[in-house]
Scaffold this motif. Structure first.
Motif, short mmCIF file in Angstrom:
data_model
loop_
_atom_site.label_atom_id
_atom_site.label_comp_id
_atom_site.label_asym_id
_atom_site.label_seq_id
_atom_site.Cartn_x
_atom_site.Cartn_y
_atom_site.Cartn_z
N VAL A 65 39.75 39.55 30.41
CA VAL A 65 40.28 39.62 31.70
C VAL A 65 41.85 39.51 31.74
N PRO A 66 42.29 40.45 31.85
CA PRO A 66 43.94 40.84 31.89
C PRO A 66 44.42 39.98 33.14
N LYS A 67 45.77 39.58 33.10
CA LYS A 67 46.65 38.83 34.10
C LYS A 67 46.50 39.63 35.31
N GLY A 68 46.26 38.94 36.38
CA GLY A 68 46.17 39.41 37.75
C GLY A 68 44.82 39.86 38.35
N LYS A 69 43.89 39.76 37.15
CA LYS A 69 42.49 40.16 37.68
C LYS A 69 41.61 38.89 37.50
N VAL A 70 40.60 39.03 38.29
CA VAL A 70 39.61 37.74 38.04
C VAL A 70 38.03 38.30 37.72
N ALA A 71 37.32 37.37 37.27
CA ALA A 71 35.98 37.91 37.15
C ALA A 71 35.21 36.75 37.59
N THR A 72 33.99 36.96 38.20
CA THR A 72 33.03 35.81 38.35
C THR A 72 32.24 35.43 37.23
N TYR A 73 31.64 34.21 37.58
CA TYR A 73 30.74 33.40 36.60
C TYR A 73 29.75 34.40 36.12
N GLY A 74 29.19 34.94 37.32
CA GLY A 74 28.29 36.09 37.20
C GLY A 74 28.51 37.33 36.49
N ASP A 75 29.78 37.64 36.74
CA ASP A 75 30.28 39.08 36.04
C ASP A 75 30.16 38.66 34.49
N TRP B 152 40.68 30.67 30.98
CA TRP B 152 39.67 30.24 31.96
C TRP B 152 39.81 30.35 33.42
N GLN B 153 41.21 30.27 33.81
CA GLN B 153 41.57 30.53 35.24
C GLN B 153 41.36 31.92 35.97
N ARG B 154 41.00 32.71 35.04
CA ARG B 154 40.66 34.01 35.86
C ARG B 154 39.19 34.16 36.00
N VAL B 155 38.34 33.14 35.69
CA VAL B 155 36.89 33.05 36.19
C VAL B 155 36.67 32.18 37.33
N GLY C 37 37.37 43.06 46.00
CA GLY C 37 37.36 44.55 45.92
C GLY C 37 38.76 44.89 45.32
N LYS C 38 39.61 44.02 45.43
CA LYS C 38 41.06 44.35 45.06
C LYS C 38 41.46 43.64 43.75
N PHE C 39 40.61 42.25 43.36
CA PHE C 39 41.29 41.70 42.32
C PHE C 39 40.26 41.39 41.14
N ARG C 40 39.13 42.13 41.43
CA ARG C 40 37.84 41.93 40.60
C ARG C 40 38.15 42.83 38.97
N TRP C 41 37.89 42.15 38.30
CA TRP C 41 38.21 42.94 36.95
C TRP C 41 36.75 43.77 36.77
N THR C 42 37.19 45.03 36.45
CA THR C 42 36.24 45.77 36.43
C THR C 42 35.26 45.88 35.11
N GLY C 43 35.57 45.05 34.03
CA GLY C 43 34.69 45.02 32.84
C GLY C 43 35.69 45.28 31.71
N PRO C 44 35.27 45.41 30.51
CA PRO C 44 35.88 45.52 29.22
C PRO C 44 35.88 47.04 29.39
N SER C 45 36.83 47.40 28.28
CA SER C 45 36.96 48.85 28.02
C SER C 45 35.80 49.22 27.26
N PHE D 204 28.98 44.29 23.32
CA PHE D 204 28.74 43.78 24.74
C PHE D 204 28.18 44.99 25.63
N GLN D 205 27.98 44.84 26.71
CA GLN D 205 27.69 45.85 27.72
C GLN D 205 28.86 45.88 28.86
N MET D 206 28.86 47.11 29.54
CA MET D 206 29.81 47.25 30.57
C MET D 206 29.45 46.53 31.89
N LEU D 207 30.21 46.21 32.96
CA LEU D 207 29.84 45.95 34.21
C LEU D 207 29.14 46.79 34.87
N PRO D 208 27.89 46.48 35.56
CA PRO D 208 27.45 47.68 36.36
C PRO D 208 28.65 48.13 37.28
#
Length: 136
Positions: A19-29, A59-62, A99-107, A116-120
DNA sequence: CACCTGACTCTAT
DNA sequence: AATAGAGCCAGGT
């Protein structure tokens, strides 16, 4: 705690490290990307067991999920301060616009090379066949 | 083995 | 809007 047989922990940490700086992911993601039956609550446990490794895992990005928003669910760890310092914005109610800060998943490359799998994609359109997802 | 707990999340009051 | 309960998973007791 000193988990010897954490079947998901290491993979959870690997995902969070993406997860890159400036983005966040949820526990579920994170749980979805780890797959193999991993769930949001498991991610929370893994983070609670971080210990010394907290210096190398962002960890702060989750954050927790609340509908289409995200929220800090920790206390006493200055998680919000850390995120704001990275550029993540919180509204007047302390919520983050996913919608603005959610990490869109790994490359795609990273996901493939690490198994790993991508985020839906988005609500409704899964990026991978149901057979690969274990979403209830 | 049974029961409790949580850095979860969704639904229903 | 705030609260409660229910699923879930894995670790600790």
């Amino acid at each position: 705690m000193q988990p010897q047989d954490e079947r998901h922990y290491e993979r959870i940490y690997q995902v969070i490290s993406q997860v890159p700086k400036g983005k966040v992911a949820t526990y579920g993601d994170v749980a979805t990307i780890v797959g193999d039956g991993c769930e949001a609550a498991t991610v929370g446990q893994a983070l609670g067991a971080l210990g010394p490794r907290s210096v190398q895992v962002p960890w702060q990005r989750v954050i927790g999920r609340r509908g289409d928003k995200g929220r800090v669910t920790t206390s006493g760890l200055h998680q919000r301060d850390k995120l704001e310092a990275e550029g993540v914005e919180f509204d007047d109610r302390g919520l983050v616009d996913l919608g603005k800060f959610r990490w869109t998943g790994p490359s795609e490359d990273w996901a493939r090379s690490h198994g790993f799998q991508m985020l839906p994609k988005e609500e409704g359109a899964p990026a991978v066949p149901d057979s690969q997802l274990r979403l209830f």
